[in-house]
Design a protein around this motif. Structure first.
Motif, PDB file in Angstrom:
ATOM      1  N   ARG B 165       0.818  -1.213   0.000  1.00 26.82           N
ATOM      2  CA  ARG B 165       0.000   0.000   0.000  1.00 26.82           C
ATOM      3  C   ARG B 165       0.855   1.268   0.000  1.00 26.82           C
ATOM      4  O   ARG B 165       0.437   2.306  -0.508  1.00 26.82           O
ATOM      5  CB  ARG B 165      -0.940   0.017   1.221  1.00 26.82           C
ATOM      6  CG  ARG B 165      -1.999  -1.069   1.199  1.00 26.82           C
ATOM      7  CD  ARG B 165      -3.065  -0.858   0.123  1.00 26.82           C
ATOM      8  NE  ARG B 165      -3.964   0.209   0.428  1.00 26.82           N
ATOM      9  CZ  ARG B 165      -5.232   0.061   0.774  1.00 26.82           C
ATOM     10  NH1 ARG B 165      -5.761  -1.142   0.851  1.00 26.82           N
ATOM     11  NH2 ARG B 165      -5.989   1.116   1.020  1.00 26.82           N
ATOM     12  N   ARG B 166       2.050   1.193   0.572  1.00 26.93           N
ATOM     13  CA  ARG B 166       2.917   2.378   0.581  1.00 26.93           C
ATOM     14  C   ARG B 166       3.427   2.687  -0.825  1.00 26.93           C
ATOM     15  O   ARG B 166       3.560   3.845  -1.216  1.00 26.93           O
ATOM     16  CB  ARG B 166       4.096   2.166   1.537  1.00 26.93           C
ATOM     17  CG  ARG B 166       3.679   2.124   2.989  1.00 26.93           C
ATOM     18  CD  ARG B 166       4.813   1.596   3.845  1.00 26.93           C
ATOM     19  NE  ARG B 166       5.147   0.212   3.479  1.00 26.93           N
ATOM     20  CZ  ARG B 166       6.161  -0.478   3.982  1.00 26.93           C
ATOM     21  NH1 ARG B 166       6.982   0.103   4.861  1.00 26.93           N
ATOM     22  NH2 ARG B 166       6.388  -1.718   3.626  1.00 26.93           N
ATOM     23  N   VAL B 167       3.714   1.631  -1.587  1.00 24.53           N
ATOM     24  CA  VAL B 167       4.146   1.833  -2.972  1.00 24.53           C
ATOM     25  C   VAL B 167       2.999   2.435  -3.778  1.00 24.53           C
ATOM     26  O   VAL B 167       3.159   3.437  -4.485  1.00 24.53           O
ATOM     27  CB  VAL B 167       4.598   0.494  -3.597  1.00 24.53           C
ATOM     28  CG1 VAL B 167       4.957   0.685  -5.059  1.00 24.53           C
ATOM     29  CG2 VAL B 167       5.775  -0.081  -2.814  1.00 24.53           C
ATOM     30  N   LEU B 168       1.821   1.829  -3.645  1.00 22.72           N
ATOM     31  CA  LEU B 168       0.654   2.354  -4.347  1.00 22.72           C
ATOM     32  C   LEU B 168       0.393   3.805  -3.960  1.00 22.72           C
ATOM     33  O   LEU B 168       0.133   4.658  -4.816  1.00 22.72           O
ATOM     34  CB  LEU B 168      -0.581   1.517  -4.006  1.00 22.72           C
ATOM     35  CG  LEU B 168      -0.849   0.282  -4.849  1.00 22.72           C
ATOM     36  CD1 LEU B 168      -2.053  -0.463  -4.306  1.00 22.72           C
ATOM     37  CD2 LEU B 168      -1.093   0.676  -6.306  1.00 22.72           C
ATOM     38  N   LEU B 216      -1.099   6.176 -14.229  1.00 20.40           N
ATOM     39  CA  LEU B 216      -1.423   5.382 -13.040  1.00 20.40           C
ATOM     40  C   LEU B 216      -1.969   4.011 -13.439  1.00 20.40           C
ATOM     41  O   LEU B 216      -1.585   2.978 -12.863  1.00 20.40           O
ATOM     42  CB  LEU B 216      -2.462   6.157 -12.216  1.00 20.40           C
ATOM     43  CG  LEU B 216      -2.649   5.787 -10.757  1.00 20.40           C
ATOM     44  CD1 LEU B 216      -1.319   5.736 -10.021  1.00 20.40           C
ATOM     45  CD2 LEU B 216      -3.576   6.806 -10.091  1.00 20.40           C
ATOM     46  N   ILE B 217      -2.834   4.032 -14.446  1.00 22.46           N
ATOM     47  CA  ILE B 217      -3.383   2.763 -14.925  1.00 22.46           C
ATOM     48  C   ILE B 217      -2.265   1.917 -15.540  1.00 22.46           C
ATOM     49  O   ILE B 217      -2.173   0.708 -15.301  1.00 22.46           O
ATOM     50  CB  ILE B 217      -4.515   3.017 -15.940  1.00 22.46           C
ATOM     51  CG1 ILE B 217      -5.746   3.557 -15.184  1.00 22.46           C
ATOM     52  CG2 ILE B 217      -4.869   1.747 -16.705  1.00 22.46           C
ATOM     53  CD1 ILE B 217      -6.847   4.067 -16.084  1.00 22.46           C
ATOM     54  N   ASP B 218      -1.375   2.572 -16.286  1.00 20.30           N
ATOM     55  CA  ASP B 218      -0.291   1.824 -16.932  1.00 20.30           C
ATOM     56  C   ASP B 218       0.646   1.171 -15.917  1.00 20.30           C
ATOM     57  O   ASP B 218       0.944  -0.024 -16.011  1.00 20.30           O
ATOM     58  CB  ASP B 218       0.508   2.765 -17.844  1.00 20.30           C
ATOM     59  CG  ASP B 218       1.625   2.007 -18.537  1.00 20.30           C
ATOM     60  OD1 ASP B 218       1.312   1.032 -19.258  1.00 20.30           O
ATOM     61  OD2 ASP B 218       2.815   2.361 -18.334  1.00 20.30           O
ATOM     62  N   VAL B 219       1.064   1.946 -14.926  1.00 17.59           N
ATOM     63  CA  VAL B 219       2.066   1.405 -13.995  1.00 17.59           C
ATOM     64  C   VAL B 219       1.469   0.322 -13.097  1.00 17.59           C
ATOM     65  O   VAL B 219       2.185  -0.553 -12.600  1.00 17.59           O
ATOM     66  CB  VAL B 219       2.724   2.540 -13.167  1.00 17.59           C
ATOM     67  CG1 VAL B 219       1.771   3.095 -12.126  1.00 17.59           C
ATOM     68  CG2 VAL B 219       3.992   2.033 -12.481  1.00 17.59           C
ATOM     69  N   THR B 220       0.149   0.349 -12.898  1.00 24.88           N
ATOM     70  CA  THR B 220      -0.469  -0.692 -12.071  1.00 24.88           C
ATOM     71  C   THR B 220      -1.000  -1.859 -12.896  1.00 24.88           C
ATOM     72  O   THR B 220      -1.718  -2.712 -12.396  1.00 24.88           O
ATOM     73  CB  THR B 220      -1.621  -0.109 -11.220  1.00 24.88           C
ATOM     74  OG1 THR B 220      -2.574   0.510 -12.099  1.00 24.88           O
ATOM     75  CG2 THR B 220      -1.127   0.911 -10.213  1.00 24.88           C
ATOM     76  N   ALA B 275      -4.933  -4.068  -4.768  1.00 24.44           N
ATOM     77  CA  ALA B 275      -5.105  -2.976  -3.809  1.00 24.44           C
ATOM     78  C   ALA B 275      -5.841  -3.431  -2.559  1.00 24.44           C
ATOM     79  O   ALA B 275      -5.680  -2.854  -1.500  1.00 24.44           O
ATOM     80  CB  ALA B 275      -5.850  -1.823  -4.461  1.00 24.44           C
ATOM     81  N   ARG B 276      -6.643  -4.470  -2.632  1.00 25.23           N
ATOM     82  CA  ARG B 276      -7.468  -4.951  -1.520  1.00 25.23           C
ATOM     83  C   ARG B 276      -8.543  -3.928  -1.162  1.00 25.23           C
ATOM     84  O   ARG B 276      -8.298  -2.740  -1.108  1.00 25.23           O
ATOM     85  CB  ARG B 276      -6.665  -5.256  -0.251  1.00 25.23           C
ATOM     86  CG  ARG B 276      -5.669  -6.350  -0.394  1.00 25.23           C
ATOM     87  CD  ARG B 276      -6.323  -7.714  -0.450  1.00 25.23           C
ATOM     88  NE  ARG B 276      -7.172  -7.944   0.707  1.00 25.23           N
ATOM     89  CZ  ARG B 276      -8.410  -8.457   0.623  1.00 25.23           C
ATOM     90  NH1 ARG B 276      -8.924  -8.769  -0.525  1.00 25.23           N
ATOM     91  NH2 ARG B 276      -9.121  -8.652   1.710  1.00 25.23           N
TER      92      ARG B 276
END
Lengths: 436, 436
Positions: B165-168, B216-220, B275-276
């Motif tokens: 979660r810290r990375v996100l 954001l969508i790309d990196v995730t 992400a949970r």
């Protein structure tokens, strides 16, 4: 933000690790015994329609129900035992089950606002039942199962006191004609708590003659000699009381079948004072007590009920079953000092000089587990002394230290014995038999 | 008297014998794995003060609570998970526990009025948590434990998708500054269900630039090459984002420690899309999926939560934990045809010519059980054919018939092979290895 006080509801309690581990072991032992006797598990919901649960356990159970209306407007309640849900289950699934149907069920039940002080409102119920046969063989099977369960649980000697509601009914009808059998049984059930005089008064108030009440109390008095018990019961049944005589013959027969099964002498005792509180028993009834602690009360009970499912189905589904009182047995084991030892789930703590050594610590822990040795790695970068203190406090018997040279140092905390190892196999062998 | 329809509440169900036996076996396997890793059991009440359970699981959990006022006027509720009760438990008993505190807990939980169709309102939760350390070693330990659990359950390959979660949070802050992290994660969590366009619109509505939302969508987006994933994440963290970089380093480190523990290649995969749903995770997060049936959804999940007990205590009690989805795994095993075989709890049915032979039937059944062979006696006086049909329907593999000459006849139903025996030892040997 103000804190919420962490607390449990009155009559509810947490089970801390040491007790929970003993409880888990007891449950698994019972699962093994049940399976060995053909009693596979089932599960039923904790919450049922209130109408399903009401009216079968008697008025007391109804009063004690945790009952409410759910968000869909349905009247619902938490189950107060596993027997009523079993009756509903068997009625509902009768076409999918194979009869004779044996089942075991271990699960929580709930009773609120219970009259006795200190009684748990949440408790673990542990039942086995055989549905279908009306035979004495089925009754005997349940007794044999119970004896095997107590033996496997290793709780010391347990005595099963057995009786038969038909015998009791016959004797009441013969000695106190006109007195409702249930009223007489309820009165007799109070002998230990309130004394014989009160029981006699209550029987007379219910319509018994003074002589009848006295005779009834006399014949239901426990006796140690089995043949005396049988003789007294037989002498006080009417000559034409087929049901009473069948009950008596059944008691003789279950003793014979238990003996054939190797149940130890004295584990079963015919006791004409056993009546059981619940209304639904129709044949054999039984109460288990721990010989070392009879005063803690029943550690198991059961009996035959021949019309339990009749609320839900027209099919006749007679049954016989038992409950093992795990919670009370755990209490007893703790009272006897048998379940209080600190008991860590892991056998070995792997300690390490710091984060750089973690891969090796994780590797040896995995190796130990594969060898059947429970292992945990100290999960922080702390000083050696702090890691050792944790092992001691947690009651972990062995410590394995990852050493700088690639080897391991193992120590048994109980006696301080230790050794160093360069290969995994020697370490595993030492942990299995230190000093050997 | 009119009958009460035997039925269960919507969202509640009975577990019939075959499934219940598989479930019991899975639970026991998990108990063994937990113990081998140092995670002993605890128990907490099903019912808690409502205030204890509210406010920590998020609004959805509050809405789903089975809440009512008990007869003593207390607002109470059934637990909806085992994590909030754990937080209360640890806050309440912190002086009686040894830290680092490892515990496992398997028990039912309840959620009413759930939005999705067909979701169970009663379900079995199976958790393991490690309370105390904030270290990467603790995170890694939970992952190793989960991998060991799936392997022992023998459910086929399971992939653990992990993230932090810290990375996100760091990436959201860097690419979509001003957008609340929770809002961004909730949007990203919908990618699979609603598609990228919807996620992009939602991110932009929350305040992201079009470019930021796209980045954001790309990196995730999940990638199969681990080093590409790490490179993409690293490139999109701010240079001074210490928390994000610690999260990334943690992910690298847990992979290393899992490899040291012998976890198979590919069992763990860093997946930046994980992400949970729950709000309380603060570090590593994880989702488990069954490789053979990814579409049935998560079969396990978990993560680090560093202030779960803060509602109940001022003590800092960080933790990391996981849940194994037993119910969904059982469903999957049934869907894959792995748990549908008829499976009787007993190995042998003892059949007999009638009541006179019952003592011998009971005796041989007891002998077989002492030899570790589960046995039941047909509990009624019925014809031989009827007893045999029961064995067949119940799926009992062997039948032992008590013979008039004092011996036994044994038959394996699968292939009809049989033999006669005059002594118990030979019978036991044949049942253990028929045909040998």
């Amino acid at each position: 933000m103000s804190l919420i006080t962490p607390r449990t509801l009155k009559g509810f309690r947490d089970v801390l690790p040491v007790r929970a581990l003993h409880q888990q072991r007891m449950i698994r032992t019972l699962q093994d015994v049940f399976r060995a006797h053909g009693y596979g598990p089932i599960e039923t919901p904790a919450l049922e329609y209130a109408e399903i649960l009401k009216g079968k356990g008697g008025e007391d159970s109804d009063k004690e129900l945790f009952e409410f209306t759910d968000k869909g407007g349905r009247p619902v309640a938490l189950r107060f035992d596993l027997t009523v849900p079993l009756a509903r289950f068997v009625a509902e699934h009768q076409n999918d089950l194979v009869f004779p149907f044996r089942r075991s069920h271990i699960g929580s039940c709930w009773r609120g606002e219970r009259p006795q002080r200190g009684r748990a409102r949440e408790f673990l119920q542990c039942d086995a039942d055989l549905i279908g046969p009306e035979s004495v063989a089925a009754d005997a099977e349940i007794l044999v199962l119970m004896c095997a369960a107590y033996e496997a649980l290793d709780v010391g000697l347990v005595t099963l006191r057995i009786n038969d509601r038909r015998v009791l009914g016959g004797i009441v009808g013969h000695l106190a004609p006109g007195v409702p059998v249930v009223a007489a049984l309820r009165a007799l059930d109070k002998r230990e708590k309130l004394g014989e005089a009160t029981v006699r008064d209550e029987l007379v108030a219910a319509g018994a003659s003074a002589e009848g009440a006295a005779a009834l109390i006399d014949v239901t008095t426990p006796r140690s000699d089995a043949s005396e018990v049988f003789a007294a019961l037989e002498a006080n049944l009417a000559a034409d009381d087929a049901a009473g005589r069948a009950g008596l013959e059944g008691l003789r027969r279950v003793l014979e079948l238990a003996a054939a099964s190797g149940v130890r002498d004295g584990a079963l005792r015919v006791d004409p004072s056993v009546a059981r509180g619940l209304d639904y028993y129709t044949g054999i009834v039984l109460e288990a007590q721990l010989d070392a602690l009879p005063d803690i009360g029943s550690v198991g009970s059961g009996g035959r009920y021949d019309d339990l499912a009749s609320l839900y189905t027209k099919s006749r589904l007679p049954g016989v079953g038992c409950s093992i009182g795990i919670t009370r047995l755990l209490d007893a084991m703790e009272a006897l000092g048998k379940a209080t030892d600190k008991e860590a789930p892991a056998d070995v703590l792997v300690v390490h000089p710091g984060d750089d050594a973690l891969p090796r610590a994780f590797a040896i822990a995995a190796t130990l587990r594969r060898a059947g040795i429970g292992a945990e790695v100290f999960p922080e970068d702390k000083k050696h002394g702090q890691q050792m203190r944790y092992a001691d406090k947690a009651g972990i018997p062995f410590v394995v230290t990852v050493e700088a040279d690639g080897g391991w140092h193992a120590k048994r905390l109980a006696d301080g014995s230790f050794a160093s190892f360069a290969d995994e196999a020697s370490l595993v062998a030492w942990l299995r038999a230190p000093g050997a």
